[in-house]
Motif scaffolding. Structure first.
Motif, PDB file in Angstrom:
ATOM      1  N   VAL A   1       0.826  -1.212   0.000  1.00  0.00           N
ATOM      2  CA  VAL A   1       0.000   0.000   0.000  1.00  0.00           C
ATOM      3  C   VAL A   1       0.859   1.260   0.000  1.00  0.00           C
ATOM      4  O   VAL A   1       0.614   2.196  -0.773  1.00  0.00           O
ATOM      5  N   THR A   2       1.880   1.302   0.857  1.00  0.00           N
ATOM      6  CA  THR A   2       2.699   2.522   0.891  1.00  0.00           C
ATOM      7  C   THR A   2       3.564   2.653  -0.355  1.00  0.00           C
ATOM      8  O   THR A   2       3.833   3.773  -0.806  1.00  0.00           O
ATOM      9  N   ASP A   3       3.971   1.543  -0.953  1.00  0.00           N
ATOM     10  CA  ASP A   3       4.721   1.635  -2.210  1.00  0.00           C
ATOM     11  C   ASP A   3       3.824   2.120  -3.346  1.00  0.00           C
ATOM     12  O   ASP A   3       4.297   2.768  -4.285  1.00  0.00           O
ATOM     13  N   LEU A   4       2.551   1.820  -3.263  1.00  0.00           N
ATOM     14  CA  LEU A   4       1.606   2.285  -4.281  1.00  0.00           C
ATOM     15  C   LEU A   4       1.243   3.748  -4.099  1.00  0.00           C
ATOM     16  O   LEU A   4       1.186   4.521  -5.059  1.00  0.00           O
ATOM     17  N   PHE A   5       0.995   4.146  -2.854  1.00  0.00           N
ATOM     18  CA  PHE A   5       0.375   5.451  -2.603  1.00  0.00           C
ATOM     19  C   PHE A   5       1.267   6.447  -1.874  1.00  0.00           C
ATOM     20  O   PHE A   5       0.932   7.633  -1.825  1.00  0.00           O
ATOM     21  N   GLY A   6       2.372   6.007  -1.271  1.00  0.00           N
ATOM     22  CA  GLY A   6       3.196   6.923  -0.492  1.00  0.00           C
ATOM     23  C   GLY A   6       2.681   7.027   0.934  1.00  0.00           C
ATOM     24  O   GLY A   6       2.521   6.017   1.619  1.00  0.00           O
ATOM     25  N   PRO A   7       2.387   8.252   1.434  1.00  0.00           N
ATOM     26  CA  PRO A   7       1.835   8.391   2.780  1.00  0.00           C
ATOM     27  C   PRO A   7       0.449   7.755   2.863  1.00  0.00           C
ATOM     28  O   PRO A   7      -0.444   8.071   2.059  1.00  0.00           O
ATOM     29  N   VAL A   8       0.250   6.848   3.804  1.00  0.00           N
ATOM     30  CA  VAL A   8      -1.029   6.160   3.998  1.00  0.00           C
ATOM     31  C   VAL A   8      -1.241   5.931   5.494  1.00  0.00           C
ATOM     32  O   VAL A   8      -0.305   6.025   6.283  1.00  0.00           O
ATOM     33  N   PRO A   9      -2.462   5.609   5.916  1.00  0.00           N
ATOM     34  CA  PRO A   9      -2.665   5.186   7.311  1.00  0.00           C
ATOM     35  C   PRO A   9      -2.045   3.804   7.509  1.00  0.00           C
ATOM     36  O   PRO A   9      -2.235   2.907   6.688  1.00  0.00           O
ATOM     37  N   TYR A  10      -1.306   3.650   8.591  1.00  0.00           N
ATOM     38  CA  TYR A  10      -0.751   2.333   8.890  1.00  0.00           C
ATOM     39  C   TYR A  10      -0.859   2.000  10.377  1.00  0.00           C
ATOM     40  O   TYR A  10      -1.653   1.150  10.767  1.00  0.00           O
ATOM     41  N   SER A  11      -0.132   2.687  11.235  1.00  0.00           N
ATOM     42  CA  SER A  11      -0.170   2.333  12.663  1.00  0.00           C
ATOM     43  C   SER A  11      -1.541   2.579  13.269  1.00  0.00           C
ATOM     44  O   SER A  11      -1.921   1.926  14.249  1.00  0.00           O
ATOM     45  N   THR A  12      -2.309   3.507  12.707  1.00  0.00           N
ATOM     46  CA  THR A  12      -3.641   3.810  13.236  1.00  0.00           C
ATOM     47  C   THR A  12      -4.752   3.227  12.377  1.00  0.00           C
ATOM     48  O   THR A  12      -5.929   3.521  12.594  1.00  0.00           O
ATOM     49  N   ALA A  13      -4.389   2.388  11.405  1.00  0.00           N
ATOM     50  CA  ALA A  13      -5.400   1.765  10.542  1.00  0.00           C
ATOM     51  C   ALA A  13      -5.935   0.480  11.180  1.00  0.00           C
ATOM     52  O   ALA A  13      -5.381  -0.036  12.139  1.00  0.00           O
ATOM     53  N   TRP A  14      -7.028  -0.017  10.636  1.00  0.00           N
ATOM     54  CA  TRP A  14      -7.621  -1.313  11.027  1.00  0.00           C
ATOM     55  C   TRP A  14      -8.061  -1.339  12.488  1.00  0.00           C
ATOM     56  O   TRP A  14      -7.957  -2.346  13.166  1.00  0.00           O
ATOM     57  N   LYS A  15      -8.557  -0.204  12.990  1.00  0.00           N
ATOM     58  CA  LYS A  15      -9.053  -0.154  14.365  1.00  0.00           C
ATOM     59  C   LYS A  15     -10.572  -0.146  14.435  1.00  0.00           C
ATOM     60  O   LYS A  15     -11.150   0.062  15.508  1.00  0.00           O
ATOM     61  N   GLY A  16     -11.244  -0.354  13.307  1.00  0.00           N
ATOM     62  CA  GLY A  16     -12.696  -0.413  13.305  1.00  0.00           C
ATOM     63  C   GLY A  16     -13.323   0.893  13.724  1.00  0.00           C
ATOM     64  O   GLY A  16     -12.853   1.980  13.370  1.00  0.00           O
ATOM     65  N   VAL A  17     -14.378   0.814  14.548  1.00  0.00           N
ATOM     66  CA  VAL A  17     -15.104   2.018  14.962  1.00  0.00           C
ATOM     67  C   VAL A  17     -14.254   2.904  15.861  1.00  0.00           C
ATOM     68  O   VAL A  17     -14.578   4.080  16.063  1.00  0.00           O
ATOM     69  N   ASP A  18     -13.168   2.373  16.394  1.00  0.00           N
ATOM     70  CA  ASP A  18     -12.294   3.186  17.241  1.00  0.00           C
ATOM     71  C   ASP A  18     -11.285   4.000  16.434  1.00  0.00           C
ATOM     72  O   ASP A  18     -10.513   4.764  17.007  1.00  0.00           O
ATOM     73  N   GLY A  19     -11.286   3.812  15.131  1.00  0.00           N
ATOM     74  CA  GLY A  19     -10.334   4.554  14.306  1.00  0.00           C
ATOM     75  C   GLY A  19     -10.899   4.876  12.941  1.00  0.00           C
ATOM     76  O   GLY A  19     -10.356   4.486  11.909  1.00  0.00           O
ATOM     77  N   LEU A  20     -12.015   5.586  12.923  1.00  0.00           N
ATOM     78  CA  LEU A  20     -12.695   5.876  11.663  1.00  0.00           C
ATOM     79  C   LEU A  20     -11.946   6.902  10.818  1.00  0.00           C
ATOM     80  O   LEU A  20     -12.171   6.987   9.610  1.00  0.00           O
ATOM     81  N   LEU A  21     -11.086   7.689  11.447  1.00  0.00           N
ATOM     82  CA  LEU A  21     -10.304   8.702  10.718  1.00  0.00           C
ATOM     83  C   LEU A  21      -8.821   8.496  11.017  1.00  0.00           C
ATOM     84  O   LEU A  21      -8.174   9.336  11.666  1.00  0.00           O
ATOM     85  N   PRO A  22      -8.229   7.401  10.542  1.00  0.00           N
ATOM     86  CA  PRO A  22      -6.808   7.147  10.827  1.00  0.00           C
ATOM     87  C   PRO A  22      -5.921   8.177  10.150  1.00  0.00           C
ATOM     88  O   PRO A  22      -6.210   8.660   9.055  1.00  0.00           O
ATOM     89  N   ALA A  23      -4.830   8.512  10.820  1.00  0.00           N
ATOM     90  CA  ALA A  23      -3.918   9.535  10.310  1.00  0.00           C
ATOM     91  C   ALA A  23      -3.037   8.967   9.201  1.00  0.00           C
ATOM     92  O   ALA A  23      -2.649   7.802   9.239  1.00  0.00           O
TER      93      ALA A  23
END
Length: 343
Positions: free
Chosen positions: A135-157
Protein backbone atom coordinates in the motif's frame (compact mmCIF):
# COMPACT_ATOMS: atom_id res chain seq x y z
CA UNK A 1 -64.91 -2.37 44.34
CA UNK A 2 -62.13 -2.42 46.96
CA UNK A 3 -61.78 -6.21 46.59
CA UNK A 4 -61.51 -5.89 42.80
CA UNK A 5 -58.93 -3.13 43.17
CA UNK A 6 -56.85 -5.25 45.56
CA UNK A 7 -57.01 -8.17 43.11
CA UNK A 8 -55.69 -5.95 40.30
CA UNK A 9 -52.90 -4.72 42.57
CA UNK A 10 -51.85 -8.27 43.51
CA UNK A 11 -51.98 -9.36 39.86
CA UNK A 12 -49.81 -6.42 38.82
CA UNK A 13 -47.22 -7.24 41.47
CA UNK A 14 -47.10 -10.89 40.41
CA UNK A 15 -46.81 -9.93 36.75
CA UNK A 16 -44.02 -7.50 37.58
CA UNK A 17 -42.06 -10.16 39.45
CA UNK A 18 -42.54 -12.64 36.61
CA UNK A 19 -41.38 -10.03 34.10
CA UNK A 20 -38.38 -9.11 36.25
CA UNK A 21 -37.15 -12.68 36.59
CA UNK A 22 -37.98 -13.48 32.95
CA UNK A 23 -35.88 -10.58 31.72
CA UNK A 24 -32.85 -11.47 33.80
CA UNK A 25 -32.81 -15.18 33.04
CA UNK A 26 -30.37 -15.91 30.14
CA UNK A 27 -30.17 -12.17 29.57
CA UNK A 28 -26.80 -12.23 27.77
CA UNK A 29 -27.77 -15.11 25.47
CA UNK A 30 -31.06 -13.52 24.54
CA UNK A 31 -29.44 -10.14 23.88
CA UNK A 32 -26.49 -11.41 21.81
CA UNK A 33 -26.84 -10.80 18.07
CA UNK A 34 -25.93 -14.09 16.32
CA UNK A 35 -25.24 -12.16 13.13
CA UNK A 36 -22.66 -9.93 14.82
CA UNK A 37 -20.16 -12.28 16.53
CA UNK A 38 -17.59 -10.98 18.96
CA UNK A 39 -13.85 -11.49 18.90
CA UNK A 40 -14.17 -14.57 21.11
CA UNK A 41 -16.21 -16.23 18.37
CA UNK A 42 -13.79 -15.45 15.54
CA UNK A 43 -12.16 -18.41 13.79
CA UNK A 44 -8.52 -17.44 13.09
CA UNK A 45 -7.93 -20.40 10.78
CA UNK A 46 -10.80 -19.38 8.49
CA UNK A 47 -9.76 -15.73 8.62
CA UNK A 48 -6.20 -16.71 7.71
CA UNK A 49 -7.29 -18.69 4.66
CA UNK A 50 -9.40 -15.81 3.41
CA UNK A 51 -6.78 -13.16 4.11
CA UNK A 52 -4.01 -15.01 2.25
CA UNK A 53 -6.10 -15.58 -0.86
CA UNK A 54 -7.69 -12.12 -0.86
CA UNK A 55 -4.29 -10.43 -0.54
CA UNK A 56 -2.66 -12.57 -3.22
CA UNK A 57 -5.58 -12.21 -5.61
CA UNK A 58 -5.37 -8.43 -5.32
CA UNK A 59 -1.61 -8.33 -5.87
CA UNK A 60 -1.96 -10.44 -9.01
CA UNK A 61 -5.30 -9.27 -10.32
CA UNK A 62 -5.21 -8.28 -13.96
CA UNK A 63 -5.60 -4.51 -13.58
CA UNK A 64 -3.37 -3.71 -10.62
CA UNK A 65 -0.67 -6.35 -10.97
CA UNK A 66 -0.65 -6.84 -14.71
CA UNK A 67 -1.94 -3.88 -16.71
CA UNK A 68 -0.47 -1.30 -14.34
CA UNK A 69 2.38 -3.06 -12.55
CA UNK A 70 3.80 -5.22 -15.34
CA UNK A 71 3.22 -2.61 -18.04
CA UNK A 72 4.72 0.24 -16.03
CA UNK A 73 7.95 -1.69 -15.44
CA UNK A 74 7.80 -2.75 -19.12
CA UNK A 75 7.59 -6.50 -18.68
CA UNK A 76 4.27 -6.53 -20.55
CA UNK A 77 2.47 -4.27 -23.00
CA UNK A 78 -1.12 -3.90 -24.19
CA UNK A 79 -2.55 -4.17 -27.67
CA UNK A 80 -6.08 -2.96 -27.00
CA UNK A 81 -7.37 -0.47 -24.40
CA UNK A 82 -3.84 0.80 -23.92
CA UNK A 83 -4.60 3.57 -21.41
CA UNK A 84 -2.83 1.84 -18.51
CA UNK A 85 0.21 1.25 -20.72
CA UNK A 86 0.35 5.03 -21.19
CA UNK A 87 0.06 5.74 -17.44
CA UNK A 88 -3.63 6.58 -17.66
CA UNK A 89 -5.03 4.49 -14.83
CA UNK A 90 -8.64 3.75 -13.99
CA UNK A 91 -9.76 5.39 -10.72
CA UNK A 92 -11.99 2.38 -10.03
CA UNK A 93 -8.95 0.09 -9.99
CA UNK A 94 -7.15 2.33 -7.51
CA UNK A 95 -10.25 2.58 -5.31
CA UNK A 96 -10.86 -1.17 -5.41
CA UNK A 97 -7.25 -1.87 -4.48
CA UNK A 98 -7.42 0.55 -1.55
CA UNK A 99 -10.67 -0.95 -0.27
CA UNK A 100 -9.45 -4.51 -0.68
CA UNK A 101 -6.19 -4.05 1.24
CA UNK A 102 -7.82 -2.07 4.03
CA UNK A 103 -11.36 -3.43 4.39
CA UNK A 104 -10.85 -7.05 3.30
CA UNK A 105 -7.50 -8.78 3.78
CA UNK A 106 -6.10 -6.07 6.05
CA UNK A 107 -9.06 -6.15 8.44
CA UNK A 108 -9.02 -9.95 8.53
CA UNK A 109 -5.33 -9.90 9.40
CA UNK A 110 -5.90 -7.35 12.18
CA UNK A 111 -8.69 -9.51 13.60
CA UNK A 112 -6.37 -12.52 13.63
CA UNK A 113 -3.82 -10.43 15.53
CA UNK A 114 -6.41 -9.19 18.02
CA UNK A 115 -7.44 -12.73 18.96
CA UNK A 116 -4.16 -12.97 20.85
CA UNK A 117 -2.76 -16.42 20.05
CA UNK A 118 1.04 -15.82 19.81
CA UNK A 119 1.51 -17.97 16.69
CA UNK A 120 -1.36 -16.32 14.87
CA UNK A 121 -0.13 -12.91 16.03
CA UNK A 122 3.27 -13.60 14.46
CA UNK A 123 1.72 -14.70 11.18
CA UNK A 124 -0.67 -11.74 11.22
CA UNK A 125 2.22 -9.30 11.66
CA UNK A 126 4.01 -10.75 8.62
CA UNK A 127 0.87 -10.37 6.51
CA UNK A 128 0.16 -6.91 7.89
CA UNK A 129 3.64 -5.75 6.94
CA UNK A 130 3.32 -7.27 3.49
CA UNK A 131 0.02 -5.48 2.91
CA UNK A 132 1.41 -2.25 4.37
CA UNK A 133 4.47 -2.40 2.13
CA UNK A 134 2.34 -2.83 -0.99
CA UNK A 135 0.00 0.00 0.00
CA UNK A 136 2.70 2.52 0.89
CA UNK A 137 4.72 1.63 -2.21
CA UNK A 138 1.61 2.28 -4.28
CA UNK A 139 0.38 5.45 -2.60
CA UNK A 140 3.20 6.92 -0.49
CA UNK A 141 1.84 8.39 2.78
CA UNK A 142 -1.03 6.16 4.00
CA UNK A 143 -2.66 5.19 7.31
CA UNK A 144 -0.75 2.33 8.89
CA UNK A 145 -0.17 2.33 12.66
CA UNK A 146 -3.64 3.81 13.24
CA UNK A 147 -5.40 1.77 10.54
CA UNK A 148 -7.62 -1.31 11.03
CA UNK A 149 -9.05 -0.15 14.36
CA UNK A 150 -12.70 -0.41 13.30
CA UNK A 151 -15.10 2.02 14.96
CA UNK A 152 -12.29 3.19 17.24
CA UNK A 153 -10.33 4.55 14.31
CA UNK A 154 -12.70 5.88 11.66
CA UNK A 155 -10.30 8.70 10.72
CA UNK A 156 -6.81 7.15 10.83
CA UNK A 157 -3.92 9.53 10.31
CA UNK A 158 -1.78 9.44 7.19
CA UNK A 159 1.87 8.72 7.98
CA UNK A 160 5.09 9.39 6.11
CA UNK A 161 6.44 6.41 4.22
CA UNK A 162 9.72 6.70 6.13
CA UNK A 163 7.95 6.20 9.46
CA UNK A 164 5.93 3.30 8.07
CA UNK A 165 9.07 1.53 6.89
CA UNK A 166 10.77 1.85 10.28
CA UNK A 167 7.67 0.49 12.00
CA UNK A 168 7.40 -2.41 9.55
CA UNK A 169 11.01 -3.44 10.24
CA UNK A 170 10.23 -3.44 13.96
CA UNK A 171 7.07 -5.46 13.44
CA UNK A 172 8.90 -8.10 11.43
CA UNK A 173 11.38 -8.47 14.30
CA UNK A 174 8.43 -8.94 16.64
CA UNK A 175 6.88 -11.49 14.30
CA UNK A 176 10.11 -13.47 14.12
CA UNK A 177 10.35 -13.52 17.94
CA UNK A 178 6.74 -14.56 18.42
CA UNK A 179 7.03 -17.39 15.89
CA UNK A 180 10.33 -18.56 17.39
CA UNK A 181 9.01 -18.87 20.94
CA UNK A 182 5.37 -19.87 20.49
CA UNK A 183 4.47 -23.54 20.97
CA UNK A 184 0.91 -23.17 19.71
CA UNK A 185 0.06 -24.35 16.22
CA UNK A 186 -2.08 -22.65 13.59
CA UNK A 187 -4.60 -23.80 10.99
CA UNK A 188 -6.00 -22.57 7.70
CA UNK A 189 -2.56 -21.74 6.30
CA UNK A 190 -2.83 -22.23 2.53
CA UNK A 191 0.55 -20.56 1.99
CA UNK A 192 2.87 -22.71 4.12
CA UNK A 193 0.76 -25.56 5.42
CA UNK A 194 0.93 -24.31 9.05
CA UNK A 195 4.76 -24.44 9.10
CA UNK A 196 5.85 -21.68 11.50
CA UNK A 197 9.53 -21.93 10.52
CA UNK A 198 8.63 -21.05 6.96
CA UNK A 199 6.72 -18.03 8.28
CA UNK A 200 9.86 -16.97 10.13
CA UNK A 201 11.81 -17.23 6.90
CA UNK A 202 9.12 -15.18 5.16
CA UNK A 203 9.31 -12.51 7.88
CA UNK A 204 13.09 -12.17 7.70
CA UNK A 205 13.30 -12.34 3.90
CA UNK A 206 10.61 -9.68 3.65
CA UNK A 207 12.67 -7.64 6.10
CA UNK A 208 15.65 -7.88 3.74
CA UNK A 209 13.48 -6.64 0.87
CA UNK A 210 12.37 -3.63 2.89
CA UNK A 211 15.90 -2.90 4.08
CA UNK A 212 17.20 -2.94 0.53
CA UNK A 213 14.56 -0.39 -0.41
CA UNK A 214 15.75 1.78 2.49
CA UNK A 215 19.45 1.45 1.63
CA UNK A 216 19.80 4.84 -0.09
CA UNK A 217 17.96 6.65 2.71
CA UNK A 218 19.47 5.12 5.84
CA UNK A 219 22.57 3.10 4.89
CA UNK A 220 23.84 2.92 8.48
CA UNK A 221 20.67 1.25 9.77
CA UNK A 222 20.51 -1.10 6.79
CA UNK A 223 24.14 -2.16 7.26
CA UNK A 224 23.59 -2.80 10.96
CA UNK A 225 20.42 -4.81 10.45
CA UNK A 226 21.77 -6.90 7.58
CA UNK A 227 25.02 -7.61 9.42
CA UNK A 228 23.04 -8.75 12.44
CA UNK A 229 21.02 -11.13 10.29
CA UNK A 230 23.98 -12.55 8.38
CA UNK A 231 25.93 -13.17 11.59
CA UNK A 232 23.06 -14.96 13.32
CA UNK A 233 21.15 -17.18 10.86
CA UNK A 234 19.71 -19.28 13.69
CA UNK A 235 17.87 -16.25 15.04
CA UNK A 236 17.09 -14.81 11.62
CA UNK A 237 16.37 -17.71 9.23
CA UNK A 238 15.76 -16.64 5.62
CA UNK A 239 14.78 -18.25 2.32
CA UNK A 240 17.28 -20.95 1.34
CA UNK A 241 15.59 -22.50 -1.71
CA UNK A 242 12.47 -22.28 -3.84
CA UNK A 243 10.73 -24.47 -1.28
CA UNK A 244 10.72 -21.47 1.05
CA UNK A 245 9.15 -19.05 -1.44
CA UNK A 246 6.00 -17.24 -0.39
CA UNK A 247 3.95 -18.62 -3.28
CA UNK A 248 0.23 -19.32 -3.12
CA UNK A 249 -0.40 -22.49 -5.10
CA UNK A 250 -3.66 -21.86 -6.92
CA UNK A 251 -6.12 -24.63 -7.68
CA UNK A 252 -7.37 -25.62 -11.10
CA UNK A 253 -10.73 -23.89 -11.31
CA UNK A 254 -12.49 -20.64 -10.41
CA UNK A 255 -12.66 -18.96 -7.98
CA UNK A 256 -9.37 -20.48 -6.80
CA UNK A 257 -7.39 -20.30 -10.03
CA UNK A 258 -4.67 -17.82 -10.91
CA UNK A 259 -6.24 -14.41 -11.74
CA UNK A 260 -4.34 -14.13 -15.04
CA UNK A 261 -5.64 -17.54 -16.08
CA UNK A 262 -9.18 -16.40 -15.36
CA UNK A 263 -8.63 -13.24 -17.38
CA UNK A 264 -7.36 -15.20 -20.39
CA UNK A 265 -10.68 -17.00 -20.66
CA UNK A 266 -12.22 -13.87 -22.17
CA UNK A 267 -9.25 -11.71 -23.27
CA UNK A 268 -6.11 -12.08 -25.33
CA UNK A 269 -4.75 -8.55 -25.67
CA UNK A 270 -1.59 -8.60 -23.54
CA UNK A 271 1.86 -9.18 -24.96
CA UNK A 272 5.41 -9.36 -23.67
CA UNK A 273 7.05 -5.97 -24.06
CA UNK A 274 9.64 -5.13 -26.70
CA UNK A 275 11.95 -3.78 -24.01
CA UNK A 276 11.84 -7.05 -22.06
CA UNK A 277 12.40 -9.25 -25.12
CA UNK A 278 15.29 -7.11 -26.37
CA UNK A 279 16.92 -7.01 -22.94
CA UNK A 280 16.83 -10.78 -22.54
CA UNK A 281 17.89 -11.70 -26.08
CA UNK A 282 20.09 -8.85 -27.28
CA UNK A 283 21.62 -7.65 -24.02
CA UNK A 284 22.09 -10.88 -22.13
CA UNK A 285 21.45 -13.80 -24.46
CA UNK A 286 19.21 -15.17 -21.72
CA UNK A 287 17.50 -18.33 -22.92
CA UNK A 288 14.95 -18.11 -20.12
CA UNK A 289 13.04 -15.95 -22.56
CA UNK A 290 11.55 -19.24 -23.80
CA UNK A 291 9.79 -19.59 -20.45
CA UNK A 292 8.72 -15.98 -20.07
CA UNK A 293 7.38 -15.64 -23.61
CA UNK A 294 6.08 -17.66 -26.54
CA UNK A 295 7.34 -17.21 -30.11
CA UNK A 296 4.94 -15.43 -32.43
CA UNK A 297 2.39 -17.72 -34.07
CA UNK A 298 3.89 -20.04 -36.69
CA UNK A 299 7.49 -18.86 -36.12
CA UNK A 300 10.41 -19.41 -33.78
CA UNK A 301 10.95 -15.68 -33.28
CA UNK A 302 10.25 -13.62 -30.19
CA UNK A 303 8.77 -10.20 -30.98
CA UNK A 304 7.85 -7.80 -28.21
CA UNK A 305 5.20 -5.10 -28.26
CA UNK A 306 6.46 -1.52 -27.66
CA UNK A 307 5.06 0.14 -24.58
CA UNK A 308 3.03 3.31 -24.63
CA UNK A 309 1.35 2.99 -28.04
CA UNK A 310 -2.18 4.07 -28.76
CA UNK A 311 -4.62 1.23 -29.36
CA UNK A 312 -4.61 1.93 -33.11
CA UNK A 313 -0.82 1.88 -33.35
CA UNK A 314 -0.55 -1.23 -31.19
CA UNK A 315 -3.07 -3.12 -33.31
CA UNK A 316 -1.14 -2.17 -36.45
CA UNK A 317 2.32 -2.97 -35.04
CA UNK A 318 4.35 -5.46 -37.11
CA UNK A 319 1.48 -5.88 -39.50
CA UNK A 320 -0.87 -7.23 -36.85
CA UNK A 321 -0.23 -6.49 -33.19
CA UNK A 322 -2.29 -9.39 -31.92
CA UNK A 323 -1.00 -12.05 -34.32
CA UNK A 324 2.64 -11.03 -34.78
CA UNK A 325 3.85 -10.45 -31.22
CA UNK A 326 4.80 -12.76 -28.35
CA UNK A 327 2.33 -13.80 -25.69
CA UNK A 328 3.23 -14.50 -22.09
CA UNK A 329 4.74 -17.96 -21.57
CA UNK A 330 2.33 -20.86 -21.02
CA UNK A 331 3.56 -21.46 -17.47
CA UNK A 332 2.31 -18.10 -16.25
CA UNK A 333 -1.22 -18.43 -17.62
CA UNK A 334 -1.99 -21.86 -16.18
CA UNK A 335 -4.87 -22.16 -13.73
CA UNK A 336 -2.40 -23.49 -11.17
CA UNK A 337 0.33 -20.91 -11.76
CA UNK A 338 1.49 -19.78 -8.30
CA UNK A 339 0.74 -16.33 -6.94
CA UNK A 340 4.27 -15.18 -6.06
CA UNK A 341 4.50 -12.87 -3.07
CA UNK A 342 8.22 -13.15 -2.29
CA UNK A 343 10.85 -15.40 -3.87
Amino acid sequence: MKKISKLFTIAALVLGLVTLFSCTKNFEDINTDPDNPGLDQAAPDMLLTGAIESMTDRVHEIFLGHEMGDCWVQHMAKVQYTDEDRYIFRPSVVNNSWRSFYAASGMDVQTIYNIGNPSYKGVALVLKVYIGSVVTDLFGPVPYSTAWKGVDGLLPAYEDQKDIYYLMISQLDSANSLLATSIEGIGGDILYGNDLMKWRKFANSLKIRLLMRMSDKDPALVTTKLTEMVNDPATFPIFESNDDNASLMYLGSAPNNNPINENRKTRDDHRVSEHFINMMINNYGDYRVMVFANPTAGTDEFVGMPNGLTSADALAFNGNGLANTSKMGDYFVQATAPGQLLV
